[in-house]
Scaffold this active site. Structure first.
Site, mmCIF file in Angstrom:
data_model
loop_
_atom_site.group_PDB
_atom_site.id
_atom_site.type_symbol
_atom_site.label_atom_id
_atom_site.label_comp_id
_atom_site.label_asym_id
_atom_site.label_seq_id
_atom_site.Cartn_x
_atom_site.Cartn_y
_atom_site.Cartn_z
ATOM 1 C CB CYS A 191 8.114 25.021 -24.788
ATOM 2 S SG CYS A 191 9.410 23.978 -24.137
ATOM 3 C CG ASN A 232 14.048 24.078 -25.522
ATOM 4 O OD1 ASN A 232 13.461 24.946 -24.882
ATOM 5 N ND2 ASN A 232 13.433 23.048 -26.085
ATOM 6 C CG HIS A 252 10.119 27.084 -28.188
ATOM 7 N ND1 HIS A 252 10.810 27.500 -27.080
ATOM 8 C CD2 HIS A 252 10.078 25.724 -28.123
ATOM 9 C CE1 HIS A 252 11.171 26.438 -26.365
ATOM 10 N NE2 HIS A 252 10.737 25.354 -26.986
HETATM 11 N N1 ACO Z 1 25.498 13.289 -29.816
HETATM 12 C C1 ACO Z 1 25.819 12.397 -30.768
HETATM 13 N N2 ACO Z 1 24.936 11.557 -31.329
HETATM 14 C C2 ACO Z 1 23.654 11.641 -30.894
HETATM 15 C C3 ACO Z 1 23.257 12.534 -29.901
HETATM 16 C C4 ACO Z 1 24.234 13.370 -29.355
HETATM 17 N N3 ACO Z 1 23.954 14.302 -28.400
HETATM 18 N N4 ACO Z 1 21.931 12.372 -29.683
HETATM 19 C C5 ACO Z 1 21.517 11.422 -30.510
HETATM 20 N N5 ACO Z 1 22.555 10.960 -31.251
HETATM 21 C C6 ACO Z 1 22.568 9.924 -32.269
HETATM 22 C C7 ACO Z 1 21.420 8.954 -32.149
HETATM 23 O O1 ACO Z 1 21.737 7.950 -31.228
HETATM 24 C C8 ACO Z 1 21.298 8.468 -33.545
HETATM 25 O O2 ACO Z 1 22.289 7.467 -33.757
HETATM 26 P P1 ACO Z 1 21.960 6.169 -34.648
HETATM 27 O O3 ACO Z 1 21.624 6.680 -36.012
HETATM 28 O O4 ACO Z 1 23.233 5.391 -34.556
HETATM 29 O O5 ACO Z 1 20.786 5.525 -33.961
HETATM 30 C C9 ACO Z 1 21.667 9.660 -34.408
HETATM 31 O O6 ACO Z 1 22.383 10.553 -33.537
HETATM 32 C C10 ACO Z 1 20.482 10.394 -34.956
HETATM 33 O O7 ACO Z 1 19.535 10.593 -33.934
HETATM 34 P P2 ACO Z 1 18.156 11.285 -34.217
HETATM 35 O O8 ACO Z 1 17.332 11.239 -32.995
HETATM 36 O O9 ACO Z 1 17.589 10.738 -35.490
HETATM 37 O O10 ACO Z 1 18.646 12.769 -34.492
HETATM 38 P P3 ACO Z 1 17.799 13.982 -34.989
HETATM 39 O O11 ACO Z 1 18.377 14.504 -36.238
HETATM 40 O O12 ACO Z 1 16.328 13.710 -34.960
HETATM 41 O O13 ACO Z 1 18.110 15.067 -33.868
HETATM 42 C C11 ACO Z 1 17.067 16.065 -31.948
HETATM 43 C C12 ACO Z 1 17.707 14.813 -32.526
HETATM 44 C C13 ACO Z 1 18.099 17.165 -31.947
HETATM 45 C C14 ACO Z 1 16.608 15.775 -30.537
HETATM 46 C C15 ACO Z 1 15.879 16.480 -32.851
HETATM 47 O O14 ACO Z 1 15.047 15.374 -33.098
HETATM 48 C C16 ACO Z 1 15.051 17.577 -32.237
HETATM 49 O O15 ACO Z 1 15.519 18.693 -32.065
HETATM 50 N N6 ACO Z 1 13.771 17.295 -31.966
HETATM 51 C C17 ACO Z 1 12.881 18.296 -31.412
HETATM 52 C C18 ACO Z 1 13.148 18.409 -29.972
HETATM 53 C C19 ACO Z 1 12.441 19.561 -29.368
HETATM 54 O O16 ACO Z 1 12.160 20.538 -30.003
HETATM 55 N N7 ACO Z 1 12.203 19.442 -28.070
HETATM 56 C C20 ACO Z 1 11.709 20.497 -27.311
HETATM 57 C C21 ACO Z 1 10.260 20.529 -27.265
HETATM 58 S S1 ACO Z 1 9.786 21.938 -26.411
HETATM 59 C C22 ACO Z 1 9.739 21.594 -24.762
HETATM 60 O O17 ACO Z 1 8.699 21.506 -24.242
HETATM 61 C C23 ACO Z 1 10.998 21.397 -23.949
#
Ligand code: ACO
Length: 334
Positions: A121, A291, A261
């Site tokens: 990214c 994204n 980003h």
């Molecule tokens: N729908 C419903 N529930 C979900 C989903 C979904 N799509 N995805 C995860 N959950 C659940 C999980 O299973 C978890 O349940 P549990 O508590 O029963 O175990 C709960 O939601 C919380 O999950 P977390 O992973 O703690 O959620 P978080 O608040 O961290 O959000 C996310 C997840 C959105 C992925 C976040 O961590 C994030 O944005 N991280 C950065 C990702 C990023 O920027 N990636 C791109 C990098 S750049 C590139 O190179 C592509």
């Protein structure tokens, strides 16, 4: 060979921008039918409402080409004038030849060298850095920097923790000499391979070539540790922004628009709060495109220019992070 502009009242800058997005929209409601998720969860945790998805017959070079053509038109430069084309992508049409070479042919850029670069990214930050160096050194007169990805091709639509995040698109900029009161003011790039384990695609490379087993066990899809990536992003982007500002002798008050980003609204807001920035000074496209990997920054920049959110002579601050881990920021006067 072009004349070195540095010291002649000129330096490298952005001459024009362009972007291209698929027409097909994948909404949160569509995703509710595919995986166990909800519009409410996706919007509150990510800020995303919909994303664009390419048709099955399309490939990354189709969108890279369109974005490149639009950037050339906005710069008023002909394809034959280009000396170099770079495409940053993690979803090339094929492992080789490079997507940049395919674009070079279709553009009719007969005098241009072409290669792909891979910084996930952060690709647009790395590409602009290289283009600026090539232009400032006099090695190239015009460089087309394209970032293009069809992340839908490597997204696992059985994994709800990643499939809600990503979309497809391309963005581009033409880099050439501009009067020295404009142009690139400073760059900061970083990499920490120790963070590679948080965001990667195991299959399809030399360590795990495609096999029946690798396909069955879903190794050709992106894997991510969301929370680790989140923490990394906030930390690295904050450091990068502070570095480019201090290197360019700028304060945040001198910045007219932050173009971050677009990975997660909460990441963008964490950076915005750290910088005490008004939301009006931040470009957001996350809600409608999700994204789109390396293309998210040039798409956002192009839309900001077209919407008049940033004007010629104003300062834009671009900041990104991605797999690697890699990160980087650029201060540029447009
Ligand atoms: N729908 C419903 N529930 C979900 C989903 C979904 N799509 N995805 C995860 N959950 C659940 C999980 O299973 C978890 O349940 P549990 O508590 O029963 O175990 C709960 O939601 C919380 O999950 P977390 O992973 O703690 O959620 P978080 O608040 O961290 O959000 C996310 C997840 C959105 C992925 C976040 O961590 C994030 O944005 N991280 C950065 C990702 C990023 O920027 N990636 C791109 C990098 S750049 C590139 O190179 C592509």
């Amino acid at each position: 060979m072009a004349q070195n502009g540095v010291g002649f009242g000129m330096r490298a800058g952005i001459l024009g921008t362009g972007s291209a997005l698929p027409k097909k929209v994948l909404t949160n409601q569509d995703l509710e039918k595919i995986v166990d998720t909800s519009d409410e969860w996706i919007v509150t945790r990510t800020g995303i409402r919909e994303r664009r998805i390419a048709e099955a017959a399309e490939a990354t070079s189709d969108y890279a080409l369109l974005a490149g053509q639009r950037a050339l038109a906005s710069a008023g430069i002909q394809a034959e004038d280009l000396d170099m084309i770079m495409v940053s992508t993690v979803t090339p049409d094929m492992l080789f030849p490079s997507t940049a070479s395919l674009v070079q042919d279709r553009l009719g850029a007969t005098h241009a060298a072409a290669f792909d670069l891979e910084a996930a990214c952060t690709g647009f930050m790395y590409g602009d850095f290289l283009a600026s160096a090539l232009v400032n050194s006099g090695q190239c007169r015009y460089v087309l920097v394209i970032s293009a990805d069809l992340l839908s091709r490597i997204t696992d639509y059985e994994d709800r923790s990643t499939c809600v995040l990503f979309g497809d698109g391309a963005g581009a900029a033409v880099v050439g000499l501009v009067p020295e009161d404009k142009g690139f003011l400073s760059f900061h790039l970083g990499s920490d391979g120790a963070g590679g384990k948080f965001l990667y695609m195991p299959g399809g490379g030399s360590r795990m070539p495609a096999s029946e087993e690798s396909v069955k066990s879903r190794q050709h899809f992106l894997k991510m540790e969301g929370q680790e990536t989140f923490k990394y992003a906030v930390r690295a982007m904050g450091v990068s922004v502070e570095r480019v500002l201090s290197d360019a002798h700028l304060d945040m008050a001198d910045v007219d628009l932050l173009v971050p980003h677009q990975a997660n609204i909460r990441i963008i807001e964490a950076i915005r709060n750290r910088l005490h920035l008004d939301p009006a000074k931040v470009m957001y496209t996350i809600e409608k495109y999700g994204n789109t990997s390396a293309s998210s920054i040039p798409i956002a920049l192009d839309e900001a220019v077209k919407q008049g959110k940033v004007h010629p002579g104003q300062v834009a601050l671009m900041v990104g992070f991605g797999a690697g881990m890699t990160w980087g920021a650029i201060a540029v006067r447009l």
